[in-house]
Scaffold this active site. Structure first.
Site, PDB file in Angstrom:
ATOM      1  N   HIS A  17     -41.636 -24.330  16.312  1.00 49.45           N
ATOM      2  CA  HIS A  17     -40.918 -24.180  15.043  1.00 49.45           C
ATOM      3  C   HIS A  17     -41.536 -25.091  13.974  1.00 49.45           C
ATOM      4  O   HIS A  17     -41.762 -24.674  12.835  1.00 49.45           O
ATOM      5  CB  HIS A  17     -39.441 -24.544  15.202  1.00 49.45           C
ATOM      6  CG  HIS A  17     -38.661 -23.634  16.092  1.00 49.45           C
ATOM      7  ND1 HIS A  17     -37.901 -24.108  17.135  1.00 49.45           N
ATOM      8  CD2 HIS A  17     -38.515 -22.290  16.095  1.00 49.45           C
ATOM      9  CE1 HIS A  17     -37.304 -23.096  17.731  1.00 49.45           C
ATOM     10  NE2 HIS A  17     -37.673 -21.969  17.131  1.00 49.45           N
ATOM     11  N   LYS A  41     -20.742 -18.772  19.967  1.00 45.89           N
ATOM     12  CA  LYS A  41     -21.751 -19.219  20.924  1.00 45.89           C
ATOM     13  C   LYS A  41     -21.649 -20.717  21.163  1.00 45.89           C
ATOM     14  O   LYS A  41     -21.546 -21.496  20.233  1.00 45.89           O
ATOM     15  CB  LYS A  41     -23.163 -18.899  20.410  1.00 45.89           C
ATOM     16  CG  LYS A  41     -23.533 -17.451  20.502  1.00 45.89           C
ATOM     17  CD  LYS A  41     -25.000 -17.271  20.176  1.00 45.89           C
ATOM     18  CE  LYS A  41     -25.431 -15.842  20.377  1.00 45.89           C
ATOM     19  NZ  LYS A  41     -26.857 -15.666  20.109  1.00 45.89           N
ATOM     20  N   ARG A  90     -44.581 -14.988  18.614  1.00 44.05           N
ATOM     21  CA  ARG A  90     -45.310 -15.500  19.770  1.00 44.05           C
ATOM     22  C   ARG A  90     -46.073 -14.400  20.490  1.00 44.05           C
ATOM     23  O   ARG A  90     -47.099 -14.653  21.105  1.00 44.05           O
ATOM     24  CB  ARG A  90     -44.349 -16.145  20.764  1.00 44.05           C
ATOM     25  CG  ARG A  90     -43.697 -17.409  20.255  1.00 44.05           C
ATOM     26  CD  ARG A  90     -42.604 -17.843  21.170  1.00 44.05           C
ATOM     27  NE  ARG A  90     -41.571 -16.792  21.138  1.00 44.05           N
ATOM     28  CZ  ARG A  90     -40.525 -16.739  21.927  1.00 44.05           C
ATOM     29  NH1 ARG A  90     -40.348 -17.639  22.852  1.00 44.05           N
ATOM     30  NH2 ARG A  90     -39.636 -15.771  21.813  1.00 44.05           N
ATOM     31  N   SER A 128     -36.969 -21.990  22.591  1.00 42.82           N
ATOM     32  CA  SER A 128     -35.765 -22.808  22.777  1.00 42.82           C
ATOM     33  C   SER A 128     -35.091 -22.475  24.100  1.00 42.82           C
ATOM     34  O   SER A 128     -34.549 -23.355  24.775  1.00 42.82           O
ATOM     35  CB  SER A 128     -34.796 -22.582  21.619  1.00 42.82           C
ATOM     36  OG  SER A 128     -35.350 -23.055  20.419  1.00 42.82           O
TER      37      SER A 128
END
Length: 153
Positions: A17, A41, A90, A128
């Site tokens: 990031h 969440k 990615r 993450s």
């Protein structure tokens, strides 16, 4: 002023990031790192700690701002007057997912463009989710996460 929003959950913010933000600064005058808040969440880090950690990381760069938001990212862009979204890719899986979102965002707000940056070689393996998994098994993530963020984990 060219302002871009780099939005995500950033739970936690990784070296990948950080690299996207640092490289994005060559394209934009200002980058707003927007931590998306989803109260349904339960994450590794609190939303406030995510903002604090990322702010610590970029404290010496006045061109980077860190904040929280909820709702649609495109609506947040409109609220703050940002004309660009910055996204990191990615792999081809990321591209498929991000492309669908970008296409829909163009329908909702044709004045806001999405810019994709490919992950730098050596960082594309970092996510993450993987960091959280390593942490859940008591592993060392110091090579994946900046020290400013490690303090909050």
């Amino acid at each position: 002023m060219k302002t871009a929003v780099f939005a995500g959950s950033f739970d936690p913010f990784t070296y990948a990031h950080q690299n996207i933000v640092e490289r994005g600064l060559s394209l934009f005058d200002k980058i707003v790192i927007a931590v998306g808040v989803n109260s349904t969440k339960k994450g590794l880090m609190s939303f406030d700690d995510r903002v604090k950690a990322i702010s610590d990381l970029f404290q010496s760069n006045e061109r980077v701002e860190v904040t929280q938001f909820s709702g649609l990212t495109i609506e947040f862009c409109k609220e703050i007057g940002a004309k660009y979204l910055l996204r990191g890719l990615r792999n081809t899986g990321d591209f498929e997912f991000e492309n669908a979102i970008a296409q829909n965002n163009l329908l909702l707000a044709p004045e806001i463009e999405t810019y994709f940056l490919m992950a730098k070689s050596g960082l594309a393996h970092i996510s993450s989710t993987i960091v959280r998994d390593i942490l859940s098994h008591k592993g060392d993530v110091s090579v994946l996460v900046p020290k400013e963020v490690l303090r909050y984990i």
